[in-house]
Design an enzyme around this catalytic site. Structure first.
Site, mmCIF file in Angstrom:
data_model
loop_
_atom_site.group_PDB
_atom_site.id
_atom_site.type_symbol
_atom_site.label_atom_id
_atom_site.label_comp_id
_atom_site.label_asym_id
_atom_site.label_seq_id
_atom_site.Cartn_x
_atom_site.Cartn_y
_atom_site.Cartn_z
ATOM 1 N N CYS A 214 0.818 -1.214 0.000
ATOM 2 C CA CYS A 214 0.000 0.000 0.000
ATOM 3 C C CYS A 214 0.852 1.265 0.000
ATOM 4 N N CYS A 219 -1.611 1.818 -2.955
ATOM 5 C CA CYS A 219 -2.582 2.900 -2.724
ATOM 6 C C CYS A 219 -1.949 4.299 -2.714
ATOM 7 N N LYS A 222 -0.178 5.471 -5.988
ATOM 8 C CA LYS A 222 -1.236 5.449 -7.013
ATOM 9 C C LYS A 222 -2.151 6.661 -6.871
ATOM 10 N N TYR A 355 -8.683 -3.212 -11.474
ATOM 11 C CA TYR A 355 -8.245 -2.089 -10.642
ATOM 12 C C TYR A 355 -6.898 -1.491 -11.086
ATOM 13 N N GLU A 359 -6.553 1.977 -13.232
ATOM 14 C CA GLU A 359 -6.073 3.142 -12.475
ATOM 15 C C GLU A 359 -4.773 3.677 -13.071
ATOM 16 N N HIS A 626 -26.326 20.897 0.084
ATOM 17 C CA HIS A 626 -26.323 21.543 -1.221
ATOM 18 C C HIS A 626 -25.203 22.573 -1.274
ATOM 19 N N GLU A 631 -25.619 14.653 -2.609
ATOM 20 C CA GLU A 631 -27.035 14.930 -2.317
ATOM 21 C C GLU A 631 -27.970 14.187 -3.273
HETATM 22 P P1 FAD Z 1 1.318 -6.221 1.916
HETATM 23 O O1 FAD Z 1 0.990 -4.817 2.197
HETATM 24 O O2 FAD Z 1 1.642 -6.569 0.508
HETATM 25 O O3 FAD Z 1 2.545 -6.588 2.861
HETATM 26 C C1 FAD Z 1 3.232 -7.814 2.801
HETATM 27 C C2 FAD Z 1 4.677 -7.566 3.198
HETATM 28 O O4 FAD Z 1 5.310 -8.820 3.472
HETATM 29 C C3 FAD Z 1 5.488 -6.923 2.091
HETATM 30 O O5 FAD Z 1 6.297 -5.890 2.611
HETATM 31 C C4 FAD Z 1 6.352 -8.058 1.573
HETATM 32 O O6 FAD Z 1 7.546 -7.610 0.995
HETATM 33 C C5 FAD Z 1 6.586 -8.829 2.857
HETATM 34 N N1 FAD Z 1 6.969 -10.224 2.688
HETATM 35 C C6 FAD Z 1 6.515 -11.106 1.771
HETATM 36 N N2 FAD Z 1 7.075 -12.307 1.997
HETATM 37 C C7 FAD Z 1 7.883 -12.162 3.078
HETATM 38 C C8 FAD Z 1 8.707 -13.066 3.805
HETATM 39 N N3 FAD Z 1 8.781 -14.340 3.474
HETATM 40 N N4 FAD Z 1 9.413 -12.595 4.859
HETATM 41 C C9 FAD Z 1 9.316 -11.294 5.220
HETATM 42 N N5 FAD Z 1 8.539 -10.403 4.575
HETATM 43 C C10 FAD Z 1 7.827 -10.850 3.530
HETATM 44 N N6 FAD Z 1 -5.979 -1.138 -1.483
HETATM 45 C C11 FAD Z 1 -6.812 -0.173 -1.053
HETATM 46 O O7 FAD Z 1 -7.489 -0.358 -0.041
HETATM 47 N N7 FAD Z 1 -6.917 1.028 -1.704
HETATM 48 C C12 FAD Z 1 -6.192 1.296 -2.807
HETATM 49 O O8 FAD Z 1 -6.317 2.371 -3.378
HETATM 50 C C13 FAD Z 1 -5.300 0.314 -3.286
HETATM 51 N N8 FAD Z 1 -4.541 0.543 -4.356
HETATM 52 C C14 FAD Z 1 -3.660 -0.392 -4.779
HETATM 53 C C15 FAD Z 1 -2.875 -0.124 -5.888
HETATM 54 C C16 FAD Z 1 -1.986 -1.043 -6.350
HETATM 55 C C17 FAD Z 1 -1.129 -0.722 -7.540
HETATM 56 C C18 FAD Z 1 -1.861 -2.292 -5.679
HETATM 57 C C19 FAD Z 1 -0.876 -3.315 -6.175
HETATM 58 C C20 FAD Z 1 -2.632 -2.584 -4.584
HETATM 59 C C21 FAD Z 1 -3.546 -1.640 -4.115
HETATM 60 N N9 FAD Z 1 -4.349 -1.886 -3.008
HETATM 61 C C22 FAD Z 1 -5.222 -0.922 -2.581
HETATM 62 C C23 FAD Z 1 -4.300 -3.171 -2.288
HETATM 63 C C24 FAD Z 1 -3.452 -3.046 -0.990
HETATM 64 O O9 FAD Z 1 -2.187 -2.513 -1.283
HETATM 65 C C25 FAD Z 1 -3.306 -4.428 -0.352
HETATM 66 O O10 FAD Z 1 -4.600 -4.977 -0.170
HETATM 67 C C26 FAD Z 1 -2.613 -4.369 1.001
HETATM 68 O O11 FAD Z 1 -1.336 -3.804 0.893
HETATM 69 C C27 FAD Z 1 -2.504 -5.776 1.582
HETATM 70 O O12 FAD Z 1 -1.818 -5.756 2.797
HETATM 71 P P2 FAD Z 1 -1.054 -7.057 3.327
HETATM 72 O O13 FAD Z 1 -0.609 -6.720 4.705
HETATM 73 O O14 FAD Z 1 -1.884 -8.247 3.120
HETATM 74 O O15 FAD Z 1 0.195 -7.226 2.352
HETATM 75 P P1 NAP Z 2 -7.227 -8.568 -10.652
HETATM 76 O O1 NAP Z 2 -8.381 -7.886 -10.029
HETATM 77 O O2 NAP Z 2 -6.967 -9.981 -10.343
HETATM 78 O O3 NAP Z 2 -7.390 -8.408 -12.253
HETATM 79 C C1 NAP Z 2 -6.515 -8.961 -13.162
HETATM 80 C C2 NAP Z 2 -6.808 -8.399 -14.544
HETATM 81 O O4 NAP Z 2 -5.848 -8.919 -15.453
HETATM 82 C C3 NAP Z 2 -8.158 -8.805 -15.092
HETATM 83 O O5 NAP Z 2 -8.646 -7.782 -15.899
HETATM 84 C C4 NAP Z 2 -7.846 -10.060 -15.906
HETATM 85 O O6 NAP Z 2 -8.752 -10.278 -16.956
HETATM 86 C C5 NAP Z 2 -6.510 -9.665 -16.487
HETATM 87 N N1 NAP Z 2 -5.669 -10.826 -16.809
HETATM 88 C C6 NAP Z 2 -5.371 -11.857 -16.017
HETATM 89 N N2 NAP Z 2 -4.539 -12.701 -16.649
HETATM 90 C C7 NAP Z 2 -4.320 -12.185 -17.878
HETATM 91 C C8 NAP Z 2 -3.552 -12.592 -18.987
HETATM 92 N N3 NAP Z 2 -2.858 -13.710 -18.952
HETATM 93 N N4 NAP Z 2 -3.536 -11.810 -20.084
HETATM 94 C C9 NAP Z 2 -4.244 -10.667 -20.114
HETATM 95 N N5 NAP Z 2 -5.000 -10.223 -19.103
HETATM 96 C C10 NAP Z 2 -5.038 -10.980 -17.983
HETATM 97 O O7 NAP Z 2 -5.869 -7.851 -10.330
HETATM 98 P P2 NAP Z 2 -5.396 -6.379 -10.006
HETATM 99 O O8 NAP Z 2 -6.014 -5.350 -10.857
HETATM 100 O O9 NAP Z 2 -3.931 -6.522 -10.029
HETATM 101 O O10 NAP Z 2 -5.868 -6.114 -8.525
HETATM 102 C C11 NAP Z 2 -5.436 -6.954 -7.471
HETATM 103 C C12 NAP Z 2 -6.138 -6.566 -6.202
HETATM 104 O O11 NAP Z 2 -5.548 -5.360 -5.682
HETATM 105 C C13 NAP Z 2 -7.606 -6.243 -6.407
HETATM 106 O O12 NAP Z 2 -8.402 -7.378 -6.129
HETATM 107 C C14 NAP Z 2 -7.878 -5.128 -5.448
HETATM 108 O O13 NAP Z 2 -8.532 -5.589 -4.299
HETATM 109 C C15 NAP Z 2 -6.526 -4.566 -5.074
HETATM 110 N N6 NAP Z 2 -6.485 -3.183 -5.576
HETATM 111 C C16 NAP Z 2 -7.305 -2.257 -5.029
HETATM 112 C C17 NAP Z 2 -7.306 -0.964 -5.521
HETATM 113 C C18 NAP Z 2 -8.230 0.049 -4.919
HETATM 114 O O14 NAP Z 2 -8.767 -0.188 -3.856
HETATM 115 N N7 NAP Z 2 -8.447 1.171 -5.572
HETATM 116 C C19 NAP Z 2 -6.483 -0.625 -6.557
HETATM 117 C C20 NAP Z 2 -5.657 -1.576 -7.110
HETATM 118 C C21 NAP Z 2 -5.671 -2.869 -6.608
HETATM 119 P P3 NAP Z 2 -10.035 -11.245 -16.819
HETATM 120 O O15 NAP Z 2 -11.150 -10.382 -16.285
HETATM 121 O O16 NAP Z 2 -10.261 -11.697 -18.203
HETATM 122 O O17 NAP Z 2 -9.669 -12.352 -15.888
#
Ligand code: FAD
Ligand code: NAP
Length: 651
Positions: A214, A219, A222, A355, A359, A626, A631
């Site tokens: 995140c 997040c 982004k 997502y 985005e 408003h 609203e």
């Molecule tokens: P993470 O935050 O991924 O933390 C896991 C940590 O464990 C990482 O630091 C990793 O390096 C570490 N780790 C992994 N394996 C090991 C190991 N073996 N030993 C030690 N450390 C390890 N969510 C939202 O709510 N709003 C958003 O706008 C949003 N935008 C997103 C945009 C993008 C591009 C992405 C990719 C995700 C977004 N998400 C968003 C999703 C959000 O980031 C995740 O749901 C959240 O970070 C999950 O938290 P977590 O604690 O499960 O894992």
């Molecule tokens: P995702 O929701 O799993 O979507 C993957 C996308 O890639 C889908 O459109 C899928 O298409 C496509 N895809 C998968 N395999 C493919 C392939 N081989 N070739 C071409 N297209 C392929 O993954 P994500 O967008 O990475 O998001 C991951 C999670 O992060 C989300 O579930 C969300 O909870 C979190 N996230 C949250 C936010 C937010 O809160 N604003 C922002 C970013 C991420 P199909 O539909 O055809 O399977």
């Protein structure tokens, strides 16, 4: 080693081999002062393979010992053995929890069998331990039960290692949103907590600091880049409000990324300070189970440390998936690389349509770049498709190109550089091939849970073999009673930061604070930060129809025009509000959807209302503020069923 079945019992070890190894080990132990795993005794080359055997065997024995101290009842079982199923059924009927080790499902299963046999002098499965004592197989358990001795055995005083025998009360693997929240909360209850966090570099070599996805690659950067893109629109709008802005305004990618990375750096630092203040020990090491209660931590210089704990929390999150086509890992980037890319990506192809893809495509286009999204099937799978398509239309109107029903087959480098030039070959559903040149290819095709390389098999934690996700019960407990999991690694749960944080905090309170409150994964609000933001809570229209049936659903909807957009005279009838109500339940709102600027800010409050059981009547009784976008939800009167006009001419 033979493996045959006689009279329903598995016979699995060659006794002469066991004897010779025992003699060999005894001889070596006499000779050396240290244990086999730490000994520095010299040995000749011929002995090496036998020695390796012994070393492995002592590791397996420690593993067995750790397993049998896991639970009062531990069953070493085989998935193909009838008596194993029967003995588990017996414990289920008695409502007695047990820990089953499915030996035939483990990579080192044969070694485990051999060591078990050596320890128990029995060759049959199941092999049951109660209170760390070997009891026997199914027949032995049945006999004890018949003689009424089984309950007595369970009541005997515990003989397992005390809590003090471990280095920590709780070890958290993964210092992201969930792991940090859980560890700090657990430490509030005076628990000794260790967090391990380690970032394995992306194939492009990108690394980052403490805090997880995140903060570093999700997040936060982004939303900030989305904001940078919105400012471009604000600059355009500003002229109608009297601002005389130069017409040739340029965006500088490096300044934006530097500012954002500086901010992220400050967050990384704050996390470290906060762990210290909360007395949580932090190790910057990669954690993996080496024994059921023991973790190995390896830092970036390869230095290894071992830690034990009574309980564990897996919060290792996910990492971007790759396509598995020629050139993907060599030349493509993912969201892990984008936010700290030291140069503007230029003409970009985004592959994926959910997502992350939409985005990123949205803000890159908003910054003025030439962006194409390659869509395999639909936009935003799982989301309300009417809303998803409106997002797509809006993006298209603002210059994002969509290549629908195409899959990439090859990525080639034409020219190295920052950015360089790449040739992308792709094929459509109908077999049409296309080739096009881009500066950058961003893969956003989903993320894989980081669960396959952390020794979960050693700890006995089950994962979904296909997805790598961890199934848990309502208390985020895995199949191994003392190991928990939260956040993105969980099966069938939402992958969102606040969800991981909430689950982590509540888990710590349940483990150490006598709480019984579990994380409520229902009606979790979310926002997609596309150029026209989309906020949602509850069911999509498709899911509501499926769940309640067409006759029991009423959908109220309307376009609206944000006042701020009227003066620049743009985008009328693009913002859209929709609530889905269950007519069989007092028109309770089961789905809330909004396309609007600041959609997240709007959705948050309505999500709270939905938690309280919001009905359409209550929405109608609420007086609006408003003039704001939200609203509209207090005045929705047109139902989809009626087909009435919802077009707006003014605010
Ligand atoms: P993470 O935050 O991924 O933390 C896991 C940590 O464990 C990482 O630091 C990793 O390096 C570490 N780790 C992994 N394996 C090991 C190991 N073996 N030993 C030690 N450390 C390890 N969510 C939202 O709510 N709003 C958003 O706008 C949003 N935008 C997103 C945009 C993008 C591009 C992405 C990719 C995700 C977004 N998400 C968003 C999703 C959000 O980031 C995740 O749901 C959240 O970070 C999950 O938290 P977590 O604690 O499960 O894992
Ligand atoms: P995702 O929701 O799993 O979507 C993957 C996308 O890639 C889908 O459109 C899928 O298409 C496509 N895809 C998968 N395999 C493919 C392939 N081989 N070739 C071409 N297209 C392929 O993954 P994500 O967008 O990475 O998001 C991951 C999670 O992060 C989300 O579930 C969300 O909870 C979190 N996230 C949250 C936010 C937010 O809160 N604003 C922002 C970013 C991420 P199909 O539909 O055809 O399977």
């Amino acid at each position: 080693m033979g493996n045959s079945v006689r009279k329903g019992k598995a016979v699995f070890v060659d006794q002469t081999q066991v004897k010779s190894l025992q003699l060999y080990k005894a001889a070596m132990e006499d000779h050396c002062s240290e244990s086999p795993e730490t000994t520095k005794c010299k040995r000749d080359g011929n002995q090496d393979s036998q020695w390796k055997n012994i070393e492995e065997k002592s590791g397996v024995k420690r593993k067995i010992q750790a397993y049998i101290s896991t639970s009062d009842v531990v069953i070493f079982s085989k998935t193909t053995c009838d008596n194993c199923t029967k003995v588990k059924d017996f414990f289920d009927t008695m409502d007695l929890p047990y820990f089953a080790v499915e030996v035939d499902q483990m990579a080192d299963g044969p070694k485990l069998e051999e060591a078990l046999c050596e320890q128990t002098m029995e060759t049959t499965f199941p092999c049951v331990f109660v209170k760390q004592k070997h009891i026997g197989d199914y027949d032995d358990i049945m006999k004890l039960s018949k003689d009424g001795l089984f309950q007595k055995l369970l009541e005997t005083k515990e003989d397992k290692p005390s809590q003090d025998a471990y280095d920590y009360d709780l070890i958290v693997i993964g210092g992201g949103s969930g792991g940090l929240a859980a560890s700090k909360e657990a430490a509030k209850y005076d628990k000794k907590v260790l967090v391990l966090d380690f970032v394995s570099p992306s194939p492009q070599g990108t690394k980052w600091g403490l805090g997880g996805t995140c903060v570093n690659v999700g997040c936060i950067p982004k939303k900030l880049m989305h904001q940078a893109a919105l400012l471009r629109q604000a600059l355009k709008d500003s002229s109608k409000y009297g601002w005389q802005v130069e017409t040739n305004v340029q965006h500088n990618w490096e300044i934006m990324t530097d500012s954002i990375q500086d901010y992220i750096g400050s967050l990384n630092w704050n996390y470290r300070v906060s762990l210290m203040e909360n007395k949580v020990k932090y190790e910057n090491g990669y954690g993996e189970f080496v024994e059921p209660h023991k973790i190995k931590s390896t830092n970036s210089r390869g230095k290894v440390k071992f830690f034990t704990a009574e309980k564990f929390l897996i919060a290792t999150g996910e990492r971007p998936r790759y396509l598995g086509i020629p050139g993907d890992k060599e030349y493509c980037i993912t969201s892990d690389d984008l936010f700290s890319l030291p140069y503007s990506p230029g003409k970009t192809l985004v592959i994926g349509a959910s997502y992350v893809a939409l985005e990123c495509a949205g803000f890159l286009a908003g910054l003025g770049l030439d962006v194409t999204v390659m869509v395999r099937s639909i936009l935003l799978r799982g989301f309300d498709q009417q809303m998803a398509n409106k997002i797509g239309d809006y993006m298209e109107q603002y210059g994002v190109k969509f290549l629908r029903h195409f899959l990439p087959t090859k990525i080639e480098q034409i020219e190295a550089g920052t950015p360089g030039k790449l040739m992308v070959t792709a094929r459509s559903n109908d077999g049409t091939e296309m080739r096009e040149e881009y500066n950058t290819v961003l893969l956003a095709i989903g993320r894989d849970a980081c669960t396959r390389k952390i020794g979960l098999d050693i700890a006995g934690v089950k994962i979904n073999e296909k997805s790598g996700k961890i199934p848990v019960n309502d208390g985020e407990q895995t199949n191994v009673p003392y190991i928990y999991a939260i956040g993105d690694v969980l099966e069938d749960k939402l992958e969102l930061t606040p969800v991981a944080i909430q689950a982590g905090r509540l888990l710590a309170r349940r483990l150490y604070g006598h709480s019984t409150v579990t994380c409520d994964y229902v009606n979790v609000p979310t926002t997609v930060f596309t150029p026209l933001e989309y906020g949602a809570c509850g069911l999509s229209e498709e899911k509501a129809l499926m769940k309640y049936g067409d006759a029991n659903i009423e959908v109220y909807h309307s376009f609206f025009w944000p006042l701020e957009w009227t003066v620049p005279s743009r985008d009328n009838n693009k913002c859209y509000a929709k609530v889905i109500c269950n007519t069989k339940d007092n028109e309770r709102v089961v789905g809330f959807h909004v396309l609007a600027p600041n959609a997240g800010e709007i959705t948050q409050g309505f999500a709270a209302a939905m938690k309280c059981g919001l009905t359409k009547d209550q929405l109608d009784c609420t007086i609006g503020i408003h003039p704001v976008c939200a609203e509209i939800f207090t005045t929705l009167s047109v139902t989809k069923r009626s087909g009435g006009s919802i077009l707006q001419s003014g605010c």
